[in-house]
Motif scaffolding. Structure first.
Motif, short mmCIF file in Angstrom:
data_model
loop_
_atom_site.label_atom_id
_atom_site.label_comp_id
_atom_site.label_asym_id
_atom_site.label_seq_id
_atom_site.Cartn_x
_atom_site.Cartn_y
_atom_site.Cartn_z
N ALA A 242 3.10 2.24 -8.60
CA ALA A 242 4.33 2.30 -7.80
C ALA A 242 4.36 1.03 -6.97
O ALA A 242 3.35 0.64 -6.39
N VAL A 243 5.51 0.39 -6.93
CA VAL A 243 5.63 -0.84 -6.13
C VAL A 243 6.06 -0.44 -4.71
O VAL A 243 7.13 0.13 -4.51
N VAL A 244 5.18 -0.70 -3.77
CA VAL A 244 5.48 -0.49 -2.35
C VAL A 244 5.31 -1.84 -1.67
O VAL A 244 4.24 -2.46 -1.76
N PHE A 245 6.34 -2.33 -1.02
CA PHE A 245 6.24 -3.64 -0.39
C PHE A 245 5.29 -3.59 0.80
O PHE A 245 5.28 -2.60 1.55
N PRO A 246 4.53 -4.69 1.00
CA PRO A 246 3.54 -4.69 2.10
C PRO A 246 4.20 -4.58 3.47
O PRO A 246 3.61 -4.04 4.40
#
Ligand SMILES: [Zn+2]
Length: 310
Positions: A242-246
């Motif tokens: 899953a892409v979760v932005f930092p």
């Protein structure tokens, strides 16, 4: 011989759905019981407030006693999960192009914490409906996507394979990538199926949700119907991240389309910090039609590899 056509699909307008939703009283739950033993099947709508597909399915099943007149065995529970978020969505979101703000009231109902303690609207609601979830043998949770997308199937590990009309893509591995358990995990005994029916407010998605629901009940033996067991191969995507932005400074380098190919080495997003780079040839699953998430810290899209057909 029944004169009724089991799978007749109805066309609803947004106003029809709104009127129905705003009239729902008490628990947001409809029980249709054949009085005979059999599966106890849950069809769940509006786990997310801004996703009307499941409500269209429920309306189709209830219209003119369509389901009650056909149910042979078992029991069906139709549940409007996030009732308050859905009410707000119908009252407030008409004409809005982005409806993510109506996805939930206090927290995402499809990311369930280990313990259902807390006073958020969603946790109170989950405690209210939990006994019903726990009575189910099979559950179908109907969702939709913000961007146009082919319909997709996700199923729990214990769930036997079923075919769903119009659904030719299966996602594997996604549950392990979520930041919290999906709602269907609360239906502990149940074989669980999630269908992403297409984009939120496309009437075709609403019709697909009806077709999928009728078909599900017929395939489980609760009603007679022309179960068309499709021979089509499911195209399978294996989700690995899953892409979760930092942090909130990040945004995608471009708007992505559903299933868009993302080559290894592509810069996916930039912000204050290291750019996010695609580490292996991948496909974009459930991207939003925007560059950054409405809810920062949420899964913005998923990355998958495609399984070769056997
Ligand atoms: Zn959803």
């Amino acid at each position: 011989m029944s004169k009724l056509k089991p799978f007749s699909l109805l066309s609803f307008s947004r106003q029809d759905l709104a009127r129905f939703c705003l009239q729902i009283e008490s628990e947001g739950l409809f029980e249709i019981d054949s009085g005979k033993p059999g599966p106890v099947v849950g069809i769940l709508a509006h786990t997310h407030g801004n996703e009307p597909v499941g409500l269209a399915a429920i309306m189709g099943l209830l219209a003119e006693n369509a389901l009650a007149d056909r149910l042979k065995v078992g029991k069906v529970l139709l549940i409007v999960n996030n009732l308050e978020a859905a009410r707000r969505f119908y009252r407030e979101a008409e004409g809005q192009t982005t409806t993510a703000a109506w996805r939930f009231v206090d927290q995402d109902m499809n990311r369930v914490p280990e313990v259902l303690a807390g006073e958020s609207y969603e946790l109170q609601r989950l405690r209210q409906v939990l006994p019903y979830y726990q009575s189910l043998t099979h559950v179908l949770d109907l969702h939709s996507t913000s961007a146009p997308s082919e319909p997709m199937l996700i199923q729990s590990e214990n769930a036997p394979d079923l075919s769903f009309p119009g659904v030719s893509i299966q996602l594997q591995g996604i549950i392990a990538c979520l930041r919290g358990k999906p709602l269907i995990s609360l239906c502990k005994q149940a074989a669980g199926y999630v269908v992403e029916c297409g984009s939120h407010e496309n009437p075709e998605s609403w019709r697909l949700a009806q077709a999928v629901s009728w078909h599900f009940l017929a395939e489980l033996g609760l009603l007679d119907g022309p179960v068309v067991l499709s021979e089509q191969d499911l195209e399978t995507y294996e989700i690995y991240q899953a892409v979760v932005f930092p942090n909130a400074s990040y945004q995608l380098t471009k708007i992505l389309e559903s299933y868009e190919f993302l080559p290894q080495g592509m810069v996916l997003a930039r912000g204050e910090g290291e750019p996010l780079v695609i580490k292996q040839d991948s496909y974009a699953i459930m991207p939003s039609p925007r560059l950054r998430p409405v809810h920062s810290g949420s899964e913005f899209l998923f990355l998958a590899t495609r399984k070769e057909r056997l």
